[in-house]
Design a protein around this motif. Sequence first.
Motif, short mmCIF file in Angstrom:
data_model
loop_
_atom_site.label_atom_id
_atom_site.label_comp_id
_atom_site.label_asym_id
_atom_site.label_seq_id
_atom_site.Cartn_x
_atom_site.Cartn_y
_atom_site.Cartn_z
N GLU A 31 76.02 46.40 75.97
CA GLU A 31 77.04 45.84 76.87
C GLU A 31 76.99 44.31 76.80
N THR A 32 77.80 43.75 75.95
CA THR A 32 77.85 42.30 75.79
C THR A 32 79.25 41.93 75.30
N SER A 33 79.48 40.64 75.08
CA SER A 33 80.79 40.22 74.58
C SER A 33 80.64 38.99 73.71
N SER A 39 79.07 31.44 74.28
CA SER A 39 78.90 30.36 75.26
C SER A 39 77.43 30.15 75.64
N ARG A 40 76.61 31.22 75.65
CA ARG A 40 75.20 31.06 76.07
C ARG A 40 74.31 30.62 74.92
N THR A 41 74.74 30.92 73.65
CA THR A 41 73.83 30.63 72.52
C THR A 41 74.46 29.82 71.38
N ALA A 115 55.32 32.54 64.58
CA ALA A 115 56.68 32.90 65.00
C ALA A 115 57.70 31.87 64.49
N CYS A 116 58.52 31.35 65.40
CA CYS A 116 59.60 30.45 64.96
C CYS A 116 59.08 29.12 64.43
N SER A 117 57.82 28.79 64.69
CA SER A 117 57.24 27.55 64.16
C SER A 117 56.58 27.80 62.81
N ASP A 154 68.34 46.40 73.79
CA ASP A 154 68.10 45.32 74.76
C ASP A 154 69.05 44.15 74.47
N ARG A 155 70.11 44.06 75.27
CA ARG A 155 71.14 43.04 74.99
C ARG A 155 70.61 41.62 75.16
N SER A 156 69.53 41.46 75.95
CA SER A 156 69.06 40.10 76.20
C SER A 156 68.32 39.52 74.99
N ASN A 219 60.96 36.33 77.98
CA ASN A 219 61.47 35.77 79.23
C ASN A 219 62.36 34.59 78.82
N GLY A 220 63.62 34.90 78.52
CA GLY A 220 64.51 33.92 77.89
C GLY A 220 64.71 32.66 78.69
N ASN A 221 64.92 32.85 79.99
CA ASN A 221 65.23 31.71 80.84
C ASN A 221 64.07 30.71 80.91
N GLU A 222 62.84 31.21 81.13
CA GLU A 222 61.66 30.32 81.19
C GLU A 222 61.40 29.70 79.82
N ALA A 257 67.50 28.21 67.54
CA ALA A 257 67.38 29.31 68.51
C ALA A 257 68.59 29.36 69.43
N ASN A 258 69.03 28.19 69.87
CA ASN A 258 70.11 28.16 70.86
C ASN A 258 70.81 26.80 70.78
N MET A 259 72.13 26.83 70.66
CA MET A 259 72.92 25.59 70.55
C MET A 259 72.67 24.67 71.74
N PHE A 315 59.93 25.57 67.94
CA PHE A 315 59.22 26.11 69.10
C PHE A 315 59.31 27.63 69.03
N GLY A 316 58.22 28.32 69.32
CA GLY A 316 58.29 29.78 69.26
C GLY A 316 57.14 30.48 69.94
N GLY A 317 57.09 31.79 69.71
CA GLY A 317 56.07 32.64 70.33
C GLY A 317 54.67 32.18 69.97
N GLY A 318 53.77 32.39 70.92
CA GLY A 318 52.37 31.97 70.72
C GLY A 318 51.70 31.56 72.02
N1 ACO Z 1 75.46 39.83 77.13
C1 ACO Z 1 75.89 39.74 78.40
N2 ACO Z 1 75.08 39.42 79.42
C2 ACO Z 1 73.79 39.19 79.14
C3 ACO Z 1 73.27 39.27 77.84
C4 ACO Z 1 74.16 39.62 76.81
N3 ACO Z 1 73.79 39.73 75.53
N4 ACO Z 1 71.97 38.98 77.86
C5 ACO Z 1 71.64 38.71 79.13
N5 ACO Z 1 72.75 38.86 79.92
C6 ACO Z 1 72.88 38.65 81.36
C7 ACO Z 1 71.56 38.83 82.08
O1 ACO Z 1 71.35 40.20 82.37
C8 ACO Z 1 71.77 38.01 83.32
O2 ACO Z 1 72.52 38.76 84.24
P1 ACO Z 1 72.20 38.69 85.81
O3 ACO Z 1 72.41 37.26 86.20
O4 ACO Z 1 73.17 39.66 86.39
O5 ACO Z 1 70.76 39.11 85.91
C9 ACO Z 1 72.66 36.86 82.84
O6 ACO Z 1 73.23 37.30 81.60
C10 ACO Z 1 71.92 35.54 82.62
O7 ACO Z 1 70.74 35.79 81.87
P2 ACO Z 1 69.75 34.63 81.49
O8 ACO Z 1 68.59 35.19 80.73
O9 ACO Z 1 69.45 33.80 82.70
O10 ACO Z 1 70.68 33.77 80.51
P3 ACO Z 1 70.40 32.38 79.86
O11 ACO Z 1 71.48 31.46 80.19
O12 ACO Z 1 68.98 31.92 80.08
O13 ACO Z 1 70.54 32.72 78.30
C11 ACO Z 1 69.11 33.11 76.40
C12 ACO Z 1 69.67 33.67 77.70
C13 ACO Z 1 70.25 32.91 75.44
C14 ACO Z 1 68.13 34.12 75.84
C15 ACO Z 1 68.40 31.76 76.64
O14 ACO Z 1 67.56 31.89 77.76
C16 ACO Z 1 67.58 31.28 75.47
O15 ACO Z 1 68.10 30.90 74.44
N6 ACO Z 1 66.25 31.16 75.64
C17 ACO Z 1 65.35 30.52 74.65
C18 ACO Z 1 65.10 31.35 73.43
C19 ACO Z 1 64.10 30.64 72.53
O16 ACO Z 1 64.18 29.45 72.29
N7 ACO Z 1 63.09 31.36 72.05
C20 ACO Z 1 62.05 30.70 71.28
C21 ACO Z 1 62.17 30.94 69.86
S1 ACO Z 1 62.22 32.65 69.44
C22 ACO Z 1 60.68 33.09 68.65
O17 ACO Z 1 59.71 32.38 68.59
C23 ACO Z 1 60.55 34.45 68.10
#
Ligand code: ACO
Length: 328
Positions: A31-33, A39-41, A115-117, A154-156, A219-222, A257-259, A315-318
């Motif tokens: 469930e995504t669009s 807009s988020r990434t 990971a990403c590093s 897992d859409r997140s 934990n995307g947000n943190e 990772a994210n625009m 920056f990445g997992g670790g």
């Molecule tokens: N489609 C629609 N809605 C979604 C989706 C999706 N694909 N994914 C999450 N949502 C919803 C959530 O359920 C949440 O809904 P709620 O408010 O009703 O609970 C809402 O969108 C907001 O979710 P957030 O997680 O707060 O969204 P955020 O703006 O933080 O964006 C994202 C999420 C894109 C993952 C962002 O946090 C991010 O880019 N984080 C950093 C990722 C990163 O840099 N990782 C490190 C490298 S990766 C590696 O090392 C492997």
Amino acid sequence: MPHTLRSKIIGTGSYAPRKTLTNDDLAAIVETSDAWILSRTGIKERRVAVSDSSTGMAVKAAKAALKAAELSAKDIDLVIVGTVTPEMIFPSTACFVQSELGVRGGSAAFDVSAACSGFLFALDTADKYIRTGAAKKALVIGVDKFSRIVDWQDRSTCVLFGDGAGAAVLSASSGSRGLLASRVHSDGRGWEMLYAPGAVRPSRFEDGVRAEEPYIKMNGNETFKIAVRTMERAVTEAIESSGLTKGDVSLLVPHQANMRIIKAIKERMGLADEQVVMNLDRYGNTSAGSIPLALDEAVREGRVKDGDVIVFVAFGGGLTWASAVVRW
Ligand code: ACO
């Protein structure tokens, strides 16, 4: 007076699988669009491997890098692969790459897990071999096949990642061009922000241990907030340790990772759009493949000129993070 040895990047290459998965394709699975993902990434589509293995992608990227460097595999005396989706738990993907490419048996080949590093950790390690004279020509590769470890329900997380590889050939050089500074960091206290347990069964001797779901958890947000702060600090650290200033930077090649993360760093560094390489709209986050893939595209598009100062940051997992400064 002996000259200081540096690692000069003398060729780059990259590879991404042919199959494209658009945001609309994903909207048919979870469930995504397109509007939410874009807009988020900033991601529009990503590549997913159908028949490509991690080794296969790494080898294709490495071959392109060797061709650009006008070298053959026989000239290489070190192979380092940054990956967290290795071909197998062992042997290392680097061993497979070494043998498939025909790099001399007996030369050093190993993986690094960051990971990403991963690519910048591999680059930092190879540079230390080169500076000490332990290697003369190194192949540094970043590859990941996250389609194997994302939870496609897992859409997140499943919308964020893609598969791909990039490679660079390093050569020992006594000139003023090459890797000027490189910094790597880890903080295992933050491991739960972002991890993938993998499909390893508990042994028969372990008491009460259940196999965890093998897929990526984040934990995307943190992670987002920590990534912005940390990457900004890492960029400043690398520039200062190279004896340069922000004004000297020609091009930033950040982990894709994210625009919104990239734009925050760009603004804080006072860079113009054309000074920042961004290709995550077409590839998503390819983890260790991300920086060398972006670098290779920039090189092939003619965006990198002799003498340019290029800054890399990841920056990445670790948790892990890393930065580097290169005079091209
Ligand atoms: N489609 C629609 N809605 C979604 C989706 C999706 N694909 N994914 C999450 N949502 C919803 C959530 O359920 C949440 O809904 P709620 O408010 O009703 O609970 C809402 O969108 C907001 O979710 P957030 O997680 O707060 O969204 P955020 O703006 O933080 O964006 C994202 C999420 C894109 C993952 C962002 O946090 C991010 O880019 N984080 C950093 C990722 C990163 O840099 N990782 C490190 C490298 S990766 C590696 O090392 C492997």
